[in-house]
Write a protein that holds these residues in place. Structure first.
Motif, short mmCIF file in Angstrom:
data_model
loop_
_atom_site.label_atom_id
_atom_site.label_comp_id
_atom_site.label_asym_id
_atom_site.label_seq_id
_atom_site.Cartn_x
_atom_site.Cartn_y
_atom_site.Cartn_z
N PHE A 17 -77.96 9.37 74.67
CA PHE A 17 -76.57 8.99 74.44
C PHE A 17 -76.43 7.92 73.35
O PHE A 17 -75.34 7.77 72.80
N VAL A 18 -77.49 7.21 73.03
CA VAL A 18 -77.45 6.37 71.82
C VAL A 18 -77.34 7.27 70.59
O VAL A 18 -76.57 6.99 69.67
N ASN A 19 -78.11 8.35 70.58
CA ASN A 19 -78.01 9.33 69.50
C ASN A 19 -76.60 9.89 69.41
O ASN A 19 -76.05 10.05 68.31
N PHE A 20 -75.99 10.16 70.55
CA PHE A 20 -74.64 10.74 70.57
C PHE A 20 -73.57 9.73 70.19
O PHE A 20 -72.73 9.98 69.31
N HIS A 21 -73.58 8.55 70.84
CA HIS A 21 -72.51 7.58 70.63
C HIS A 21 -72.60 6.89 69.27
O HIS A 21 -71.58 6.43 68.74
N ALA A 22 -73.79 6.77 68.69
CA ALA A 22 -73.89 6.14 67.38
C ALA A 22 -73.27 7.00 66.29
O ALA A 22 -72.75 6.48 65.30
N LEU A 23 -73.30 8.32 66.46
CA LEU A 23 -72.74 9.22 65.46
C LEU A 23 -71.29 9.59 65.74
O LEU A 23 -70.59 10.09 64.85
N LEU A 24 -70.82 9.35 66.96
CA LEU A 24 -69.47 9.78 67.32
C LEU A 24 -68.39 9.10 66.47
O LEU A 24 -67.52 9.79 65.91
N PRO A 25 -68.41 7.77 66.31
CA PRO A 25 -67.36 7.15 65.47
C PRO A 25 -67.69 7.13 63.98
O PRO A 25 -66.81 6.85 63.16
N THR A 26 -68.94 7.41 63.63
CA THR A 26 -69.34 7.29 62.23
C THR A 26 -69.34 8.63 61.49
O THR A 26 -69.20 8.65 60.26
N PHE A 27 -69.48 9.74 62.21
CA PHE A 27 -69.53 11.03 61.53
C PHE A 27 -68.23 11.35 60.79
O PHE A 27 -68.27 11.98 59.72
N ALA A 150 -72.18 -0.73 62.50
CA ALA A 150 -72.82 -1.84 61.80
C ALA A 150 -73.86 -1.33 60.81
O ALA A 150 -73.94 -1.82 59.67
N VAL A 151 -74.67 -0.35 61.23
CA VAL A 151 -75.68 0.21 60.33
C VAL A 151 -75.02 0.92 59.15
O VAL A 151 -75.45 0.79 58.00
N MET A 152 -73.96 1.68 59.43
CA MET A 152 -73.25 2.38 58.35
C MET A 152 -72.66 1.40 57.34
O MET A 152 -72.77 1.60 56.13
N ASN A 153 -72.04 0.33 57.83
CA ASN A 153 -71.43 -0.64 56.94
C ASN A 153 -72.46 -1.41 56.12
O ASN A 153 -72.23 -1.76 54.96
N ALA A 154 -73.62 -1.68 56.75
CA ALA A 154 -74.62 -2.51 56.09
C ALA A 154 -75.51 -1.72 55.14
O ALA A 154 -75.82 -2.19 54.03
N TRP A 155 -75.93 -0.51 55.53
CA TRP A 155 -76.95 0.21 54.76
C TRP A 155 -76.54 1.63 54.36
O TRP A 155 -77.24 2.26 53.58
N GLY A 156 -75.49 2.17 54.94
CA GLY A 156 -75.07 3.50 54.55
C GLY A 156 -75.45 4.56 55.57
O GLY A 156 -75.91 4.27 56.68
N PHE A 157 -75.29 5.83 55.16
CA PHE A 157 -75.46 6.94 56.10
C PHE A 157 -76.92 7.31 56.34
O PHE A 157 -77.30 7.70 57.45
N ARG A 158 -77.75 7.23 55.34
CA ARG A 158 -79.15 7.66 55.51
C ARG A 158 -79.89 6.83 56.57
O ARG A 158 -80.54 7.40 57.45
N PRO A 159 -79.81 5.51 56.54
CA PRO A 159 -80.44 4.75 57.64
C PRO A 159 -79.81 5.06 59.00
O PRO A 159 -80.51 5.05 60.02
#
Length: 306
Positions: A17-27, A150-159
């Motif tokens: 669910f970390v895999n699921f929830h981390a991509l849910l608002p960022t995708f 936070a990861v998306m804002n700091a480093w982008g989509f690839r990380p």
């Protein structure tokens, strides 16, 4: 109950669910980055959900006939590879297709994990065990969306996609180490009518309306925050307002403590029989003992003869 297998399956569920929830608002931001609009975002979200919903009954049959371990490993392999596929997405169509496949693999891994945990937990402590197991999802809900943004804002989509793939890989490696596989495998053929249980309909409808409200808020809240230029919603660094680390730590600690306390209290209550149940069991035992006593009394003629 607190065996190595139980702790491992809880970790597997957390990573899923970390895999699921981390991509849910960022995708949605990734779809926008590829040139999509609000309709495309809704389409990608809907296809993920539809693929997950439609595949779950068939995944359940596969879990019963092929085993929990095989379907869990298959689902986690897919959840590891799909985020890596986002790296090479040539356009919106490829991203939407991959997102749809992601829904199928998520359904396989989460169904297998949830089914397997019921085989690991002792029956007398089922409520407590499922409450602690569900706590891993609550932790993911509290942490993973903020982590993904936070990861998306700091480093982008690839990380971000790399972290999603690594969490699925961690779940795969953890799940492969579970030794408790004492479950029966069914050989029943696939019958469409038997895939649906009418008695589960009320709970399914309740969950449907709850998740409808949750999904809409979870998917679009970050985009709404970006339109309002709120912190954490946009990718522009100058629009972000940093929260004090102490405040964030206190907020996260309180959230996790509340989730843990509610899970513990609710699970213990579920395992405690009510007075009516205890009284019925006492009456049934008393009736059984009385019947046994009457059966063991010899006939009157035999007594006189002795």
């Amino acid at each position: 109950m607190w065996t190595g297998s139980f702790l491992r399956i809880c970790l597997v569920n957390l990573f899923i669910f970390v895999n699921f929830h981390a991509l849910l608002p960022t995708f949605p931001f990734f779809v926008t980055y590829l040139g999509g609009d609000a309709v495309t975002i809704g389409l990608a979200t809907a296809l993920f959900s539809i693929a997950s919903i439609v595949s779950r009954p068939f995944v359940g049959w596969l879990i019963d006939t092929r085993g929990r371990y095989a379907i869990l490993v298959l689902g986690l392999i897919g959840m590891t590879l799909i985020p890596m596929g986002y790296f090479v997405s040539a356009g919106i169509a490829t991203a939407v297709i991959l997102r749809t496949a992601h829904g199928v693999f998520h359904a396989a891994s989460s169904n297998a994990s949830s089914t397997w945990v019921t085989d690991i937990i002792p029956h007398k402590r089922m409520g407590e065990g499922l409450g602690m197991y569900g706590l891993s999802m609550a932790i993911s809900t509290a942490v993973a969306p903020a982590l993904g943004l936070a990861v998306m804002n700091a480093w982008g989509f690839r990380p971000l996609f790399a972290i999603a793939a690594l969490t699925a890989l961690a779940a795969l490696l953890t799940g492969m180490g579970i030794r408790s596989r004492n479950y029966a495998v069914s050989d029943a053929p696939l019958r469409i009518r038997e895939l649906f249980e009418p008695m589960s309909l009320p709970a399914a409808v309740t969950q449907f309306f709850f998740m409808m409200a949750y999904g809409v808020v979870e998917v679009y809240v970050a985009i709404y925050a970006a339109s309002c230029r709120l912190p954490g919603g946009a990718m522009e660094r100058q629009a972000r307002i940093k929260m004090h680390r102490m405040d964030y730590g206190i907020l996260l600690t309180v959230t996790l403590l509340c989730a843990f306390g509610l899970s513990a209290c609710g699970s213990n209550t579920a395992d405690t029989p009510n007075k009516d149940t205890q009284q019925n069991q006492t009456d049934n035992n008393a009736g059984t003992n009385s019947a046994d006593t009457e059966t063991n009394v010899p006939p009157e003629g035999n007594v006189n003869s002795q």
